[in-house]
Design an enzyme around this catalytic site. Structure first.
Site, PDB file in Angstrom:
ATOM      1  N   HIS A 198      17.003 -17.724  11.919  1.00 20.78           N
ATOM      2  CA  HIS A 198      18.241 -17.238  11.678  1.00 20.78           C
ATOM      3  C   HIS A 198      18.975 -17.555  12.573  1.00 20.78           C
ATOM      4  O   HIS A 198      19.467 -18.169  13.544  1.00 20.78           O
ATOM      5  CB  HIS A 198      17.985 -15.511  12.131  1.00 20.78           C
ATOM      6  CG  HIS A 198      16.755 -14.774  11.405  1.00 20.78           C
ATOM      7  ND1 HIS A 198      15.652 -14.066  12.100  1.00 20.78           N
ATOM      8  CD2 HIS A 198      16.293 -14.698   9.645  1.00 20.78           C
ATOM      9  CE1 HIS A 198      14.947 -13.441  11.258  1.00 20.78           C
ATOM     10  NE2 HIS A 198      15.355 -14.503   9.998  1.00 20.78           N
TER      11      HIS A 198
ATOM     12  N   ASP B 239      19.668 -15.866  16.011  1.00 20.63           N
ATOM     13  CA  ASP B 239      17.834 -16.626  16.704  1.00 20.63           C
ATOM     14  C   ASP B 239      19.233 -17.819  17.844  1.00 20.63           C
ATOM     15  O   ASP B 239      18.894 -17.734  19.059  1.00 20.63           O
ATOM     16  CB  ASP B 239      16.956 -17.102  16.128  1.00 20.63           C
ATOM     17  CG  ASP B 239      16.147 -15.984  15.549  1.00 20.63           C
ATOM     18  OD1 ASP B 239      16.003 -14.788  15.760  1.00 20.63           O
ATOM     19  OD2 ASP B 239      15.398 -15.762  14.579  1.00 20.63           O
TER      20      ASP B 239
HETATM   21  C1  XUL Z   1      10.790 -10.754   5.845  1.00 25.23           C
HETATM   22  C2  XUL Z   1      10.931 -12.084   5.907  1.00 25.23           C
HETATM   23  C3  XUL Z   1      11.804 -12.580   6.203  1.00 25.23           C
HETATM   24  C4  XUL Z   1      12.285 -14.110   6.121  1.00 25.23           C
HETATM   25  C5  XUL Z   1      13.193 -14.851   7.150  1.00 25.23           C
HETATM   26  O1  XUL Z   1      10.158  -9.826   5.280  1.00 25.23           O
HETATM   27  O2  XUL Z   1       9.889 -12.563   5.686  1.00 25.23           O
HETATM   28  O3  XUL Z   1      11.228 -13.285   8.222  1.00 25.23           O
HETATM   29  O4  XUL Z   1      11.232 -14.967   6.457  1.00 25.23           O
HETATM   30  O5  XUL Z   1      14.750 -14.173   6.910  1.00 25.23           O
END
Ligand code: XUL
Ligand code: MN
Length: 345
Positions: A49, A52
């Protein structure tokens, strides 16, 4: 050509075990300590992210963000790791309570777009050209709240702004039918791919299929993957498992339905997934009961099961499968697949 596989996961896969009903049960592992575990566990790619990589980026200038991202790039280089993608975390800020790109409020919508462009800059510094959009709050609690047709224009416009920001960037849409919203606007891979063709550069808009999200939509994950592969738009996956229609569980790959997992490996391998550098990504949670010192077991397990299923897929006698298909003896084909899965082939 069969796939060549390398594995990735996001640092959130090593977590404290909090759930909506209880607090953390494991200490927070510092980011650098998580990085040090990747290679040991057999993983080469990191899914980020934006925060992150650069925590608190909302409070930082562009120059500060760039400096922080460069430090992460050096850390990745020193560990021999690659950034697979960066995803803007748009679902935690108070400005995105009612959605980011699809918010009814223009200023809030602008925040979501600006943050996404910053995310692209971070990705570039991490030598990464993929941005994942999990459209967490792009939906509604009541359908009267938004104009469902206008919403499509708003999503396309947001993606177009990202494409225009960086000529090299690729946008991967990760569909999910619900949670946190009651109903999401991009619930399946068909919706994601449909959206891609409305953008200014469809060749740079693809998808990420998460097994559990497909299951929550009542669909088969391997079919979702196959559909995206047919469009040459499967650029990442989040392998995991899900026990029926309930909250998003992110269970270890193959832990609920081994045959369903087998079919995902079959589809990926037979379509050469990975040959253009795509990673086998995981999105898995450790059980809350797991003690801190063994809180990466779910990652090792998921990778092990993927590779074991790959052996099964590659060990099948294709001529035998073809002849059973030609005879339309699917009952026998089924039991032979089950025997292979049980090691009795
Ligand atoms: C949410 C999900 C997230 C995304 C990344 O359900 O899967 O972890 O994969 O933002
Ligand atoms: Mn996911």
């Amino acid at each position: 050509m069969p796939g060549t596989f390398r594995f990735s996961f996001g640092p959130w896969n090593i977590h404290e075990g909090a759930d909506p009903f209880g607090p953390p049960v494991r200490p927070t592992l510092p980011f650098a300590d998580k990085l040090a575990l990747y290679k040991k566990l057999g993983f080469d790619g990191i899914q980020f992210h934006d925060d992150d990589a650069v925590p608190e980026l909302n409070d930082m200038s562009s120059a500060e963000i760039e400096k922080a991202a460069q430090a992460i790039r050096r850390l990745l280089d020193s560990e021999g790791l690659l950034a697979e993608f960066v995803a803007p975390r748009l679902w935690e800020d108070p400005r995105t309570i009612d959605g980011g790109y699809t918010s009814n409020n223009e200023a809030e919508r602008q925040y979501a777009i600006d943050r996404s462009l910053q995310c692209i800059d971070i990705a570039k510094t991490l030598n990464c050209d993929k941005i994942v959009l999990w459209l967490a709050r792009e939906g509604t609690y009541i359908r009267e709240a938004k104009d469902a047709t206008r919403v499509v224009d708003k999503l396309v416009d947001a993606v177009n702004q990202m494409l225009a920001h960086d000529p090299d960037v690729k946008i991967l849409i990760e569909p999910k039918p619900n949670e946190p919203m009651d109903l999401a606007y991009i619930p399946t891979i068909g919706h994601a791919i449909g959206l891609s063709y409305l953008t200014n550069d469809p060749a740079r808009v693809g998808s990420l299929v998460e097994s559990a999200h497909a299951i929550l939509a009542g669909l088969d994950p391997s079919d979702e993957m196959a559909y995206a592969l047919a469009h040459k738009k499967l650029w990442s996956v989040h392998l995991n498992d899900q026990n029926g229609l309930k909250f998003d569980q992110d269970k270890a790959f193959g832990s609920v339905d081994l045959r369903r997992a087998f079919m995902q490996v079959w589809v990926l391998d037979r379509n050469g997934y990975g040959n253009d550098g795509e990673f086998v990504g995981l999105d898995v949670k450790a059980m809350r009961t797991q003690k801190a010192e063994v809180a990466t077991q779910h990652l090792a397990n998921s990778r092990e099961i993927f590779l074991a299923l790959l052996d099964v897929v590659r060990g099948l006698d294709q001529a035998r499968i073809d002849s059973l298909i030609a005879e339309r003896n699917y009952e026998l084909l089924e039991v032979e697949i089950l025997r292979a899965l049980l090691g009795r082939g």
